[in-house]
Design a protein around this motif. Structure first.
Motif: not given
Length: 140
Positions: A12-16, A18-26
């Motif tokens: 769960i923590k990894n999924a969250l 990954a989602s946050k990093l993807a948004k910030r980096v994107g």
């Protein structure tokens, strides 16, 4: 109510994360007109031994379906970021590679990617980052 297992919490923590990093980096990469997924395609093409790969290899590398990769790279091809090349081993299948435009775009985007990556990991020491990479290597 039962407690979640440590493995469940980890996923769960990894999924969250990954989602946050993807948004910030994107968001950071959007100033170059590309998404994180497009950057990952460009990164893989740039670092592959022959600089050209089959679409199925791209799909496996970035965790998408073959049809998903086809939809992802169609606009990249239209915008001259990538180009098709003949597969010397199989005439039925084409490969994709970065075009000259794509190589320049990747070089510019890579600078931004390195900056946002450094910002996002600044709370971790180099040793901690290396340990996390070691763990991910075991999982992936």
């Amino acid at each position: 109510m039962s407690k979640e297992s440590i493995s469940s919490q980890f996923v769960i923590k990894n999924a969250l994360l990954a989602s946050k990093l993807a948004k910030r980096v994107g968001n950071h990469l959007s100033m170059h007109g590309i998404s994180l997924s497009e950057y990952l395609v460009m990164h893989h093409l740039e670092h592959s031994p022959n600089k050209a790969v089959a679409r199925i290899e791209l799909a496996e590398h970035i965790g998408m379906s073959a049809s998903g990769v086809t939809r992802l790279i169609a606009p990249m091809e239209k915008n001259h970021i990538i180009e098709k090349v003949a597969n010397p081993r199989d005439a039925r299948q084409s490969l994709v590679k970065l075009s000259e435009v794509g190589q320049r775009l990747y070089a510019d985007a890579r600078i931004s990617f390195e900056q946002i990556s450094a910002e996002q990991t600044s709370a971790l020491s180099l040793n901690q980052q290396e340990k996390i990479l070691e763990f991910y290597t075991k999982l992936i």
